[in-house]
Design a protein around this motif. Sequence first.
Motif, PDB file in Angstrom:
ATOM      1  N   ALA A  77      11.648 -11.167   1.102  1.00 38.90           N
ATOM      2  CA  ALA A  77      12.168 -11.106   2.463  1.00 38.90           C
ATOM      3  C   ALA A  77      11.763 -12.353   3.231  1.00 38.90           C
ATOM      4  O   ALA A  77      10.617 -12.808   3.128  1.00 38.90           O
ATOM      5  CB  ALA A  77      11.652  -9.860   3.171  1.00 38.90           C
ATOM      6  N   ARG A 113      14.620  -7.033  -4.752  1.00 41.64           N
ATOM      7  CA  ARG A 113      14.252  -7.402  -3.392  1.00 41.64           C
ATOM      8  C   ARG A 113      12.871  -6.864  -3.054  1.00 41.64           C
ATOM      9  O   ARG A 113      12.550  -5.714  -3.344  1.00 41.64           O
ATOM     10  CB  ARG A 113      15.282  -6.844  -2.411  1.00 41.64           C
ATOM     11  CG  ARG A 113      16.673  -7.463  -2.570  1.00 41.64           C
ATOM     12  CD  ARG A 113      17.697  -6.756  -1.713  1.00 41.64           C
ATOM     13  NE  ARG A 113      17.878  -5.353  -2.114  1.00 41.64           N
ATOM     14  CZ  ARG A 113      17.475  -4.312  -1.405  1.00 41.64           C
ATOM     15  NH1 ARG A 113      16.885  -4.493  -0.218  1.00 41.64           N
ATOM     16  NH2 ARG A 113      17.681  -3.085  -1.844  1.00 41.64           N
ATOM     17  N   ALA A 128       9.877  -6.676   0.165  1.00 41.08           N
ATOM     18  CA  ALA A 128       9.660  -6.816   1.607  1.00 41.08           C
ATOM     19  C   ALA A 128       8.337  -6.179   1.979  1.00 41.08           C
ATOM     20  O   ALA A 128       7.763  -5.393   1.212  1.00 41.08           O
ATOM     21  CB  ALA A 128      10.803  -6.167   2.383  1.00 41.08           C
ATOM     22  N   PRO A 132      11.774  -1.379   6.328  1.00 40.81           N
ATOM     23  CA  PRO A 132      12.882  -2.340   6.215  1.00 40.81           C
ATOM     24  C   PRO A 132      14.154  -1.634   5.798  1.00 40.81           C
ATOM     25  O   PRO A 132      14.139  -0.699   4.993  1.00 40.81           O
ATOM     26  CB  PRO A 132      12.390  -3.308   5.131  1.00 40.81           C
ATOM     27  CG  PRO A 132      11.335  -2.571   4.378  1.00 40.81           C
ATOM     28  CD  PRO A 132      10.715  -1.616   5.332  1.00 40.81           C
ATOM     29  N   PRO A 182      13.936  -1.966   0.289  1.00 38.09           N
ATOM     30  CA  PRO A 182      13.807  -2.925  -0.803  1.00 38.09           C
ATOM     31  C   PRO A 182      13.532  -2.218  -2.124  1.00 38.09           C
ATOM     32  O   PRO A 182      13.232  -1.017  -2.164  1.00 38.09           O
ATOM     33  CB  PRO A 182      12.609  -3.774  -0.371  1.00 38.09           C
ATOM     34  CG  PRO A 182      11.766  -2.816   0.407  1.00 38.09           C
ATOM     35  CD  PRO A 182      12.729  -1.903   1.130  1.00 38.09           C
TER      36      PRO A 182
END
Length: 317
Positions: free
Chosen positions: A185, A210, A212, A221, A225
């Motif tokens: 991120a 991903r 984060a 988030p 993620p």
Amino acid sequence: MEVFECRGCGTALTGPLSRVPFPVYAGIPYGNGVAMPVLMESGTYALGIDLLDPADEGENEGSVLLAPGDAAGTRLIPGRNEGNCCGLDGYGGPNLACAGCGRPVAARIDECSAWQATWLEPDAARRVPAGPPRPVADWASVAGRWRAAALVEADGSRSIRWDVEAAVTLAHLVSAADGAPLALAPGPLAQAFRGLLGQLPPPQARPARRAALAGPGRPLPRPLPDIAVVPRHPQTGEPWPTPPGVAAAPLAAEYWAALAFHDERELAPATGRLPPGVERDDPLPPHPLYAGYLDRWVFRAVLNRLNGVDDTQDDHR
């Protein structure tokens, strides 16, 4: 709380201490000729058996790790002051004896590139109750109390503890990615770990996973993620619980807070000029998020452990 006493005569070898998780990088040297800090927080101890099986609490519990200042009732053993360079390394066996009966009970370590610590011998010391345990902080308290350690020292030099903690978390990130690239991120997380990732071999050509920041005091988030970098509880070692389907990459609470609540905005706009004849003598603060140094020994040791590889070359005393 517990105290440790000599198995031979019962002399107290420590004051009251609280147990904390065993640092995975204890016993792993750092750099070459580096003056190292004290490993353990004063008033705490850890058992080396944590590396093997935390549930194994038999009579022989493994070496007891504590801060040098928490050792009491001991004296140096004459002729046991061996060291390779700058101090005591403990490789020749215990260098501290019980002040009561003279039995060898511990090794004091203050050699360069080795964490400063005292290691009690498991067959020479036993722990006995010394009062109620320290209350375990809830996650809200963790987010408030353990805030926040700098990623560099005040003089701009590299923070040794950040280097090793970042290597631990990076190993969790890489393990959770399972060979896929990592998409960090934007912001503090990417700034802190992008340079470290760049020091690793290229990942497989697969869709990126991903990652984060997530944890107490922060909104989750969105979208969720694949991997969340979350605080590791300083007393229990448990990671902050992630939502279902999100893998956790734990980071020491004080460094997680430094990233999660990082803010470079000035508190007030700078206006005007200094009066004539007045000069600044305070250096500008170093930027805390830098490419950094990858401690490959720690990274490899943690990654091997996460992958079930027995790395017998690591020295955990």
